[in-house]
Design a protein around this motif. Sequence first.
Motif, short mmCIF file in Angstrom:
data_model
loop_
_atom_site.label_atom_id
_atom_site.label_comp_id
_atom_site.label_asym_id
_atom_site.label_seq_id
_atom_site.Cartn_x
_atom_site.Cartn_y
_atom_site.Cartn_z
N ASP A 226 44.03 48.50 62.61
CA ASP A 226 44.77 47.50 61.65
C ASP A 226 45.97 46.92 62.27
O ASP A 226 46.75 47.77 62.88
CB ASP A 226 45.08 48.31 60.40
CG ASP A 226 44.93 47.23 59.29
OD1 ASP A 226 43.98 46.29 59.42
OD2 ASP A 226 45.47 47.64 58.05
N ASN B 108 47.55 51.33 54.68
CA ASN B 108 47.38 52.90 54.39
C ASN B 108 46.07 53.06 53.31
O ASN B 108 45.98 54.05 52.76
CB ASN B 108 48.64 53.22 53.84
CG ASN B 108 49.30 54.23 54.81
OD1 ASN B 108 48.39 54.85 55.60
ND2 ASN B 108 50.43 54.29 54.98
N VAL B 109 45.67 52.03 52.64
CA VAL B 109 44.69 52.23 51.74
C VAL B 109 43.30 52.72 52.35
O VAL B 109 42.32 53.16 51.65
CB VAL B 109 44.29 50.95 50.95
CG1 VAL B 109 45.63 50.64 50.04
CG2 VAL B 109 43.84 49.92 52.04
N GLY B 110 43.25 52.49 53.88
CA GLY B 110 41.94 52.88 54.48
C GLY B 110 41.18 51.91 54.99
O GLY B 110 39.94 52.20 55.39
N LYS B 111 41.63 50.63 54.91
CA LYS B 111 41.03 49.39 55.26
C LYS B 111 40.24 49.47 56.59
O LYS B 111 39.03 49.20 56.59
CB LYS B 111 41.79 48.27 55.17
CG LYS B 111 40.94 47.01 55.06
CD LYS B 111 41.83 45.79 54.56
CE LYS B 111 43.01 45.30 55.27
NZ LYS B 111 42.77 44.92 56.83
N SER B 112 41.07 49.91 57.66
CA SER B 112 40.23 50.04 58.85
C SER B 112 39.25 50.91 59.21
O SER B 112 37.93 50.93 59.52
CB SER B 112 41.35 50.33 59.89
OG SER B 112 42.52 49.89 59.77
N THR B 113 39.56 52.06 58.15
CA THR B 113 38.26 53.32 58.46
C THR B 113 37.34 52.53 57.55
O THR B 113 36.16 52.89 58.17
CB THR B 113 38.98 54.52 57.36
OG1 THR B 113 40.12 54.84 57.95
CG2 THR B 113 37.88 55.72 57.71
N ASN C 77 39.35 53.44 47.07
CA ASN C 77 38.96 54.31 48.20
C ASN C 77 39.64 55.53 47.97
O ASN C 77 40.49 55.77 47.20
CB ASN C 77 39.39 53.65 49.51
CG ASN C 77 38.97 54.33 50.76
OD1 ASN C 77 38.08 55.10 50.81
ND2 ASN C 77 39.90 54.52 51.83
N LYS C 78 39.36 56.54 48.71
CA LYS C 78 39.99 57.96 48.93
C LYS C 78 39.61 58.73 47.52
O LYS C 78 40.15 59.55 47.26
CB LYS C 78 41.57 58.15 48.97
CG LYS C 78 42.00 57.24 50.28
CD LYS C 78 43.28 57.55 50.60
CE LYS C 78 43.75 56.50 51.83
NZ LYS C 78 45.13 56.72 52.26
N ASP D 60 37.63 61.17 47.59
CA ASP D 60 37.35 62.35 47.78
C ASP D 60 38.85 63.39 47.56
O ASP D 60 38.60 64.56 47.62
CB ASP D 60 37.15 62.55 49.37
CG ASP D 60 38.27 61.85 50.15
OD1 ASP D 60 38.14 60.54 50.22
OD2 ASP D 60 38.80 62.35 51.05
N SER E 134 34.46 56.45 49.36
CA SER E 134 35.55 57.61 50.31
C SER E 134 35.08 56.79 51.90
O SER E 134 33.85 57.29 52.02
CB SER E 134 35.19 58.94 50.32
OG SER E 134 35.68 59.51 51.19
N ALA E 135 36.06 56.10 52.30
CA ALA E 135 35.66 55.43 53.69
C ALA E 135 35.40 56.86 54.57
O ALA E 135 34.46 56.76 55.61
CB ALA E 135 36.65 54.57 54.03
N GLN E 136 36.56 57.81 54.35
CA GLN E 136 36.40 58.69 55.54
C GLN E 136 35.30 59.58 55.38
O GLN E 136 34.63 59.93 56.20
CB GLN E 136 37.73 59.68 55.24
CG GLN E 136 38.22 60.33 56.45
CD GLN E 136 39.42 60.81 56.33
OE1 GLN E 136 39.45 61.73 55.12
NE2 GLN E 136 40.31 60.58 57.00
P1 GDP Z 1 44.69 50.79 56.71
O1 GDP Z 1 46.07 50.86 57.06
O2 GDP Z 1 44.38 50.35 55.40
O3 GDP Z 1 43.98 50.32 57.84
O4 GDP Z 1 44.41 52.62 56.52
P2 GDP Z 1 43.81 53.38 57.72
O5 GDP Z 1 42.25 53.18 57.70
O6 GDP Z 1 44.25 53.59 58.89
O7 GDP Z 1 43.82 54.59 56.97
C1 GDP Z 1 45.17 55.31 56.32
C2 GDP Z 1 45.17 56.65 56.32
O8 GDP Z 1 44.42 57.03 55.05
C3 GDP Z 1 44.61 57.46 57.56
O9 GDP Z 1 45.47 58.56 57.43
C4 GDP Z 1 43.06 57.68 57.09
O10 GDP Z 1 42.46 59.10 57.87
C5 GDP Z 1 43.22 58.08 55.45
N1 GDP Z 1 41.98 57.46 54.72
C6 GDP Z 1 41.12 56.52 55.16
N2 GDP Z 1 39.97 56.56 54.30
C7 GDP Z 1 40.14 57.57 53.47
C8 GDP Z 1 39.28 58.49 52.49
O11 GDP Z 1 38.31 57.68 52.15
N3 GDP Z 1 39.71 59.43 52.01
C9 GDP Z 1 41.06 60.05 52.39
N4 GDP Z 1 41.24 61.08 52.05
N5 GDP Z 1 41.73 59.56 53.45
C10 GDP Z 1 41.13 58.40 53.89
#
Ligand code: GDP
Length: 365
Positions: free
Chosen positions: A51, A170-175, A104-105, A107, A140-142
């Motif tokens: 991201d 930080n919302v987990g968009k890349s994940t 997201n998240k 979990d 939960s993307a993770q």
């Molecule tokens: P972006 O900035 O939106 O692209 O977010 P990232 O994909 O880099 O994720 C930001 C943080 O959130 C990282 O520390 C990930 O490990 C965490 N994260 C992403 N998806 C999830 C999820 O489904 N559950 C949890 N617990 N953490 C997540």
Amino acid sequence: MSNEMKCIGCGATLQSTDQSKPGYVPNSSLNKEDVICKRCFRLKHYNEIQDVHLTSDDFLTMLNALSDKDGIIVNVIDVFDFQGSWINGLKRIVGNKKVIIAANKMDLLPKLINKRRVKLWIEKQAKDLGMKADDVVLISAQKNHGIDELLESIETHREGKDVYVVGTTNVGKSTLINKLIETSVGEKNVITTSHFPGTTLDLIDIPLDEHSFMYDTPGIIQAHQMTHYVSDKELKVIMPKDEIKPRNFQLNEGQTLFLGGLVRVDYLTGGRRSLNCFVSNMLNIHRTKQENAESLWHRQIGELLTPPGTKDFDFDNVKRTTLSIKEDKQDIIISGLGFITVEKGAVIEVYAPKQVDVYLRPSIL
Ligand code: GDP
């Protein structure tokens, strides 16, 4: 760099100072020929998205450009910090487009939580912010939960159109995008980038069928989240990784809770009652008497009260927010850190770094 060099992949100006900004390459690669930035490198060789975070001006330009497009929006939000991960101005870009909220998240919330209730709660929160969601999918993307359901919802709603995935950092968009690529594409090198008018950055296209694409858009930095005011090491402590185990404190009036040394919560009035804390399991919570709180904070910051990991904490930059719980059950949100659930009738004062948002919302539980 004396003369500006550009990434031959996305056209961003190359730089080696900030990994989260467009065009980053390690210093050693700056003077080579035909350099591609780290982000394009990961994309090309691993089909992996990194991201890139935009400042608000660039982000607004991008949002405006999006508003002219035909397609549907997938808005990724963090269930743990709904308002904190809301994009101001989203309504404008949405216009008549359909919107799917990918919450997201999941979990992190207790496993026994009523999912139907959470969905309704998210719909209501979105509606209060002026947006009607066509669907809410809990994911939960993770942990790879709900991804198939999200893809199904996208297919149902897009009616052959393009899909724009938006979200704050930080919302987990890349994940999520990486999971979607894994699930829906599988093969390498089918992902391309396309130029987006007026922005410094190209969007990443993931083909959906012969005519349409899913676009990953950059995230906007949310300055009001705690995550921006701690070091990388401290971030590991405050960002919850696993299902949060709520910590319930029975407090008397005049007692204080410290969430690490970053936040102080004074329970002022409302009789004996419980404050149920939903923060990272690794974050230390310390209870004390309000009358001792100020001196304890100054003496023990960086020691008993961590994070921060050092005594280096700007007490002059602390803001006090007084909150009066008037509805049945509300969550006190400390943006990017977590929330505390409190029943009606309490008055609570929260001390937190000035830039960090502290506010009430109807309880998610
Ligand atoms: P972006 O900035 O939106 O692209 O977010 P990232 O994909 O880099 O994720 C930001 C943080 O959130 C990282 O520390 C990930 O490990 C965490 N994260 C992403 N998806 C999830 C999820 O489904 N559950 C949890 N617990 N953490 C997540």
